[in-house]
Design a protein around this motif. Structure first.
Motif, PDB file in Angstrom:
ATOM      1  N   ALA A 272     -21.767  14.445 -56.387  1.00  0.00           N
ATOM      2  CA  ALA A 272     -22.933  15.109 -55.791  1.00  0.00           C
ATOM      3  C   ALA A 272     -22.473  16.272 -54.916  1.00  0.00           C
ATOM      4  O   ALA A 272     -23.095  17.340 -54.888  1.00  0.00           O
ATOM      5  CB  ALA A 272     -23.746  14.106 -54.967  1.00  0.00           C
ATOM      6  N   TRP A 273     -21.353  16.069 -54.223  1.00  0.00           N
ATOM      7  CA  TRP A 273     -20.792  17.095 -53.365  1.00  0.00           C
ATOM      8  C   TRP A 273     -20.418  18.342 -54.163  1.00  0.00           C
ATOM      9  O   TRP A 273     -20.739  19.472 -53.786  1.00  0.00           O
ATOM     10  CB  TRP A 273     -19.564  16.539 -52.630  1.00  0.00           C
ATOM     11  N   LEU A 274     -19.742  18.106 -55.290  1.00  0.00           N
ATOM     12  CA  LEU A 274     -19.302  19.211 -56.137  1.00  0.00           C
ATOM     13  C   LEU A 274     -20.511  19.999 -56.659  1.00  0.00           C
ATOM     14  O   LEU A 274     -20.503  21.231 -56.681  1.00  0.00           O
ATOM     15  CB  LEU A 274     -18.504  18.635 -57.309  1.00  0.00           C
ATOM     16  N   SER A 275     -21.555  19.294 -57.061  1.00  0.00           N
ATOM     17  CA  SER A 275     -22.772  19.962 -57.527  1.00  0.00           C
ATOM     18  C   SER A 275     -23.395  20.783 -56.405  1.00  0.00           C
ATOM     19  O   SER A 275     -23.895  21.891 -56.633  1.00  0.00           O
ATOM     20  CB  SER A 275     -23.797  18.942 -58.031  1.00  0.00           C
TER      21      SER A 275
ATOM     22  N   ASP B 110     -38.929   8.433 -47.111  1.00  0.00           N
ATOM     23  CA  ASP B 110     -39.050   7.401 -48.146  1.00  0.00           C
ATOM     24  C   ASP B 110     -38.882   8.023 -49.532  1.00  0.00           C
ATOM     25  O   ASP B 110     -38.208   7.460 -50.399  1.00  0.00           O
ATOM     26  CB  ASP B 110     -40.434   6.730 -48.099  1.00  0.00           C
ATOM     27  N   LEU B 111     -39.519   9.173 -49.721  1.00  0.00           N
ATOM     28  CA  LEU B 111     -39.410   9.846 -51.020  1.00  0.00           C
ATOM     29  C   LEU B 111     -37.964  10.240 -51.296  1.00  0.00           C
ATOM     30  O   LEU B 111     -37.457  10.063 -52.414  1.00  0.00           O
ATOM     31  CB  LEU B 111     -40.311  11.096 -51.052  1.00  0.00           C
ATOM     32  N   ALA B 112     -37.286  10.751 -50.265  1.00  0.00           N
ATOM     33  CA  ALA B 112     -35.882  11.153 -50.432  1.00  0.00           C
ATOM     34  C   ALA B 112     -35.016   9.944 -50.771  1.00  0.00           C
ATOM     35  O   ALA B 112     -34.165  10.002 -51.671  1.00  0.00           O
ATOM     36  CB  ALA B 112     -35.378  11.831 -49.154  1.00  0.00           C
ATOM     37  N   ASP B 113     -35.241   8.826 -50.063  1.00  0.00           N
ATOM     38  CA  ASP B 113     -34.448   7.622 -50.331  1.00  0.00           C
ATOM     39  C   ASP B 113     -34.680   7.120 -51.756  1.00  0.00           C
ATOM     40  O   ASP B 113     -33.742   6.703 -52.443  1.00  0.00           O
ATOM     41  CB  ASP B 113     -34.825   6.513 -49.336  1.00  0.00           C
ATOM     42  N   THR B 114     -35.938   7.156 -52.171  1.00  0.00           N
ATOM     43  CA  THR B 114     -36.257   6.700 -53.529  1.00  0.00           C
ATOM     44  C   THR B 114     -35.598   7.615 -54.563  1.00  0.00           C
ATOM     45  O   THR B 114     -35.039   7.145 -55.561  1.00  0.00           O
ATOM     46  CB  THR B 114     -37.789   6.685 -53.731  1.00  0.00           C
ATOM     47  N   ALA B 115     -35.643   8.917 -54.306  1.00  0.00           N
ATOM     48  CA  ALA B 115     -34.993   9.868 -55.216  1.00  0.00           C
ATOM     49  C   ALA B 115     -33.492   9.587 -55.303  1.00  0.00           C
ATOM     50  O   ALA B 115     -32.900   9.635 -56.386  1.00  0.00           O
ATOM     51  CB  ALA B 115     -35.246  11.306 -54.740  1.00  0.00           C
ATOM     52  N   LEU B 116     -32.875   9.246 -54.163  1.00  0.00           N
ATOM     53  CA  LEU B 116     -31.434   8.963 -54.161  1.00  0.00           C
ATOM     54  C   LEU B 116     -31.109   7.683 -54.917  1.00  0.00           C
ATOM     55  O   LEU B 116     -30.076   7.602 -55.591  1.00  0.00           O
ATOM     56  CB  LEU B 116     -30.906   8.878 -52.726  1.00  0.00           C
ATOM     57  N   LEU B 117     -31.984   6.692 -54.809  1.00  0.00           N
ATOM     58  CA  LEU B 117     -31.783   5.452 -55.572  1.00  0.00           C
ATOM     59  C   LEU B 117     -31.774   5.754 -57.065  1.00  0.00           C
ATOM     60  O   LEU B 117     -30.927   5.267 -57.817  1.00  0.00           O
ATOM     61  CB  LEU B 117     -32.902   4.437 -55.269  1.00  0.00           C
ATOM     62  N   ILE B 118     -32.733   6.570 -57.489  1.00  0.00           N
ATOM     63  CA  ILE B 118     -32.833   6.934 -58.911  1.00  0.00           C
ATOM     64  C   ILE B 118     -31.612   7.760 -59.322  1.00  0.00           C
ATOM     65  O   ILE B 118     -31.003   7.512 -60.373  1.00  0.00           O
ATOM     66  CB  ILE B 118     -34.139   7.709 -59.181  1.00  0.00           C
ATOM     67  N   ALA B 119     -31.239   8.721 -58.469  1.00  0.00           N
ATOM     68  CA  ALA B 119     -30.085   9.571 -58.787  1.00  0.00           C
ATOM     69  C   ALA B 119     -28.809   8.736 -58.877  1.00  0.00           C
ATOM     70  O   ALA B 119     -27.965   8.969 -59.753  1.00  0.00           O
ATOM     71  CB  ALA B 119     -29.937  10.668 -57.737  1.00  0.00           C
ATOM     72  N   GLY B 120     -28.687   7.759 -57.980  1.00  0.00           N
ATOM     73  CA  GLY B 120     -27.504   6.906 -57.988  1.00  0.00           C
ATOM     74  C   GLY B 120     -27.383   6.104 -59.275  1.00  0.00           C
ATOM     75  O   GLY B 120     -26.297   5.893 -59.806  1.00  0.00           O
ATOM     76  N   ALA B 121     -28.541   5.669 -59.780  1.00  0.00           N
ATOM     77  CA  ALA B 121     -28.537   4.843 -60.996  1.00  0.00           C
ATOM     78  C   ALA B 121     -28.434   5.688 -62.257  1.00  0.00           C
ATOM     79  O   ALA B 121     -27.680   5.368 -63.182  1.00  0.00           O
ATOM     80  CB  ALA B 121     -29.797   3.979 -61.039  1.00  0.00           C
ATOM     81  N   ASP B 122     -29.189   6.778 -62.322  1.00  0.00           N
ATOM     82  CA  ASP B 122     -29.309   7.513 -63.595  1.00  0.00           C
ATOM     83  C   ASP B 122     -28.981   9.005 -63.504  1.00  0.00           C
ATOM     84  O   ASP B 122     -29.219   9.741 -64.462  1.00  0.00           O
ATOM     85  CB  ASP B 122     -30.739   7.354 -64.142  1.00  0.00           C
TER      86      ASP B 122
END
Lengths: 202, 202
Positions: A103-106, A13-25
């Motif tokens: 994200a892949w490049l990073s 859940d934490l990982a998914d939430t982090a990805l949501l935030i990363a996707g947006a900002d």
């Protein structure tokens, strides 16, 4: 947060939430505090499951790569040989979207100095190499491949990687018709189309 | 430090010193203090010419890219057409060395979020695109190119980028014989070798 929750599920859940935030900002915006806010939890409820921001980011990257593997599986499901190769190449160079490519490049850039990121990258590469080589072996069995399996696999990975990297070198990705023309050349080389007798009619 | 030294020259010295340190110990090791120590100067003698570490790093990246352009010029000097294309591809995928390729990847990854890095990247890309397209135009005039100039240039850039990125995805770069085999395929596609009548004898 509910108590007695499975710790692995909570970390997902934490990982998914982090990805949501990363996707947006963007990845820089991913912090313990932001994840806690988004989940309506306290920061200590988050740090109960992850040691700190670095572990949170690593969880998110692992989760993203796991999802890409699942997505890739779905893309080639029910296909094999040349058709599977074609679908893999189109997916990896366009279907996954610019954010995923970024994200892949990073991840690749970061893996040089981080053993944790290197391990995540290796997981994906092992899947990719296996998928590409299986498809090439099947294409060879079908009589569709004009190149040895390893050279074919190297060409596929090189062209896919090249189109991904080229997308970030310029201000904008290569326009789809130009990308498709390059994919077509690679595909022709794989099939040895140009070696067919009709090729001499030009 | 001598006084009344030309400020631009001094900034070049700082950039060169930063690159020496980065080459030995990585970009993270580049600090105002390390550069000052290496030059036998005070940190304030350094910060007289650069505002801080970020500007120092940017100077170093600009300097590295300028040097790569000079090196690329030298590689193709006296050559044109297909031979120039071949030399550019070999240089960019092997001749520049792994450290330079790694710095390149960091530059591309960083350019997404930094307008300064984006500008440096654009400088190199403008040179690269011009060199590749000139060579392709000359190869066309020589009757050596089987593809339209833009498609040929896209193929060249894609394969070069792909071999660079692939070097970092795995633990080690692609072995030279496998890299050369992929370059050969691209080169054959450019020349349309497979379209020659003898191709049908296989």
């Amino acid at each position: 947060m509910p108590r007695h929750v499975n710790a692995d599920d909570r970390r997902l859940d934490l990982a998914d939430t982090a990805l949501l935030i990363a996707g947006a900002d963007g990845l820089d915006a991913v912090t313990i505090r932001r994840v806690a806010q988004r989940l309506g939890a306290s920061t200590s409820a988050v740090t109960h499951y992850v040691e700190g921001r670095q572990e949170l980011l690593l969880l998110a990257v692992r989760r993203a790569v796991d999802r890409r593997i699942v997505e890739g599986h779905e893309v080639i499901h029910g296909h094999s040989g040349l058709r599977a190769i074609e679908m893999l190449m189109e997916w990896a160079t366009g279907g996954v979207g610019l954010e995923a490519q970024s994200a892949w490049l990073s991840l690749v850039a970061g893996a040089r100095s981080s053993p944790d990121l290197r391990e995540v990258l290796s997981t994906f590469n092992a899947w990719w190499d296996d998928a590409v080589q299986s498809a090439c072996a099947a294409a060879t069995a079908d009589g569709d491949l004009a190149l040895p399996v390893r050279l074919a696999a190297d060409l596929i990975t090189t062209v896919v990687d090249g189109l991904v990297l080229a997308s970030f070198e310029d201000e904008a990705p290569l326009p789809a018709p130009r990308r498709d023309a390059v994919l077509r050349l690679a595909f022709d080389a794989l099939r040895g189309d140009a070696l067919e007798p009709e090729g001499t009619t030009r």
